[in-house]
Design a protein around this motif. Structure first.
Motif, short mmCIF file in Angstrom:
data_model
loop_
_atom_site.label_atom_id
_atom_site.label_comp_id
_atom_site.label_asym_id
_atom_site.label_seq_id
_atom_site.Cartn_x
_atom_site.Cartn_y
_atom_site.Cartn_z
N TYR A 161 0.13 8.03 6.40
CA TYR A 161 -0.75 7.08 5.71
C TYR A 161 -1.92 6.69 6.62
CZ TYR A 161 -2.37 2.96 3.20
OH TYR A 161 -3.16 2.06 2.54
N HIS A 201 -5.58 7.40 -1.03
CA HIS A 201 -6.52 7.89 -0.02
C HIS A 201 -6.80 9.38 -0.18
CE1 HIS A 201 -6.86 4.20 2.31
NE2 HIS A 201 -5.54 4.08 2.29
N GLY A 249 1.84 5.97 -2.72
CA GLY A 249 0.73 5.24 -2.14
C GLY A 249 -0.24 6.09 -1.35
N LYS A 297 0.80 -1.23 0.00
CA LYS A 297 0.00 0.00 0.00
C LYS A 297 0.83 1.28 0.00
CE LYS A 297 -3.89 -2.21 2.37
NZ LYS A 297 -4.79 -2.20 3.57
#
Length: 361
Positions: free
Chosen positions: A93, A61, A57, A31
């Protein structure tokens, strides 16, 4: 975004000589990863040896990828890059997965733990370097001292960037963080600033520059909701300042510290300084005439009540407006920058983060 330092993954380094770079790390398996690049940044004071940490990565999101560039201190080997930025990326993250995002102008604080000797960092628009490939929208992060952090909160990130740019002779500001630098004395005399005597609003996507005797205030659509909310809390008869971002079409930036005898600007190499961006746009109503001027590291528009009402309405409704100078001083123009473009041929809509720009021949 508050953050406490915590090592959540294995950052054991391989034997990394210069030929091994960029070095790849898997931070959240499948991820989130990061690469550490070894490179030099050219400056007026000579090449600056750096490591740059780049994520891959976060954009999944909705969080822009992060670039953190750290100056290598004298005597440090290529493989001596710190692990702290990698741990920080993993923490970001986790926040992004919960919908907590950061953008240009935002800050992160590190609680009780030092982060490479600092307590906070700020996010700015990244500069382009051919040896740092980034495929998704990205932000750069720079370390701030506590006093610089206070200045960002009070006066906006652009004022701090400009002062850093002036100190390091690098436009608009050095993209690297230096763990050994002295902090800028920004707050000790900043109470002399005009901004202290005005209401201040920071909204994303607000830019200002001077071009051909005209103050040009340019706003992205994302600024609209914030401005409408904040303007509703500001009486119409008090001076107001908008804290602005660096205008990407500018070729110079005003910079200020108390005691200056006149306007000062920093510029990139070979620039004529014909399009100066500023750190704020101030409006002072209740005047007999309309007219603008450079002041400190920004612009001030003296306005009649009628003209100020027109400008406030334009800020709240997303309309364009122009106010010529009555007699002397600079004229003023406000425009909104479109981020969406519909191709009249195929009907497809294209999005340009930061807005579509129109260039004349």
């Amino acid at each position: 975004m508050p953050w406490s330092q915590k090592d959540t993954r294995d950052t054991k380094k391989p034997n990394a000589d210069e030929s091994a770079f960029p070095v790849h790390f898997e931070l959240v398996p499948g991820k989130l990863s990061a690469r550490v690049y070894l490179h030099e940044i050219e400056s007026q004071q000579g090449p600056v040896p750096c490591w740059s940490y780049v994520t891959d990565g976060l954009w999944a999101h909705g969080q822009k990828e992060l670039i953190f560039t750290l100056r290598r201190d004298r005597g440090e080997e290529a493989s001596d890059f710190p692990d702290a930025p990698l741990n920080f990326f993993a923490a970001v993250y986790g926040f992004a997965a919960q919908g907590q995002l950061v953008d240009a102008g935002d800050i992160s604080q590190f609680g009780g733990a030092d982060f490479l000797g600092y307590k906070s960092l700020a996010y700015i628009h990244p500069q382009s370097f051919k040896d740092l490939p980034v495929s998704s929208p990205a932000l750069a992060a720079i370390l701030l001292t506590e006093e610089e952090l206070d200045a960002v909160r009070e006066f906006g990130i652009t004022r701090v960037m400009a002062r850093l740019g002036q100190a390091y002779h690098y436009y608009p500001c050095p993209p690297w963080s230096d763990r050994t630098r002295s902090g800028l004395p920004l707050m000790r005399r900043m109470q002399e600033s005009l901004l202290v005597r005005t209401q201040r609003i920071r909204a994303p996507g607000v830019r200002v520059r001077l071009e051909e005797n005209q103050i040009l205030l340019r706003l992205l659509p994302q600024a609209g909701p914030h401005l409408r909310s904040e303007l509703g809390q500001v009486p119409s008869n008090v001076p107001l300042s908008l804290l602005t971002e660096l205008d990407p079409r500018a070729n110079g930036c005003l910079v200020w510290e108390p005691g200056q005898s006149g306007p000062v600007a920093i510029t990139p190499p070979n620039s004529d300084g014909s399009r100066l961006t500023g750190c704020f746009m101030a409006f002072v109503p209740g005047q007999a005439e309309d007219g603008g001027q450079l002041f400190e590291d920004g612009f001030v528009m003296m306005l009649t009540d009628e003209s100020w009402t027109t400008i406030r309405q334009a800020l709240e409704t997303g309309k364009a407006v122009s106010v010529p100078a009555t007699k002397t001083g600079l004229s003023f123009s406000l425009e909104w920058i479109a981020e969406e473009y519909e191709n009249p041929i195929d009907g497809l809509v294209y999005h340009a983060e930061g807005g579509w720009e129109t260039y004349s021949p």
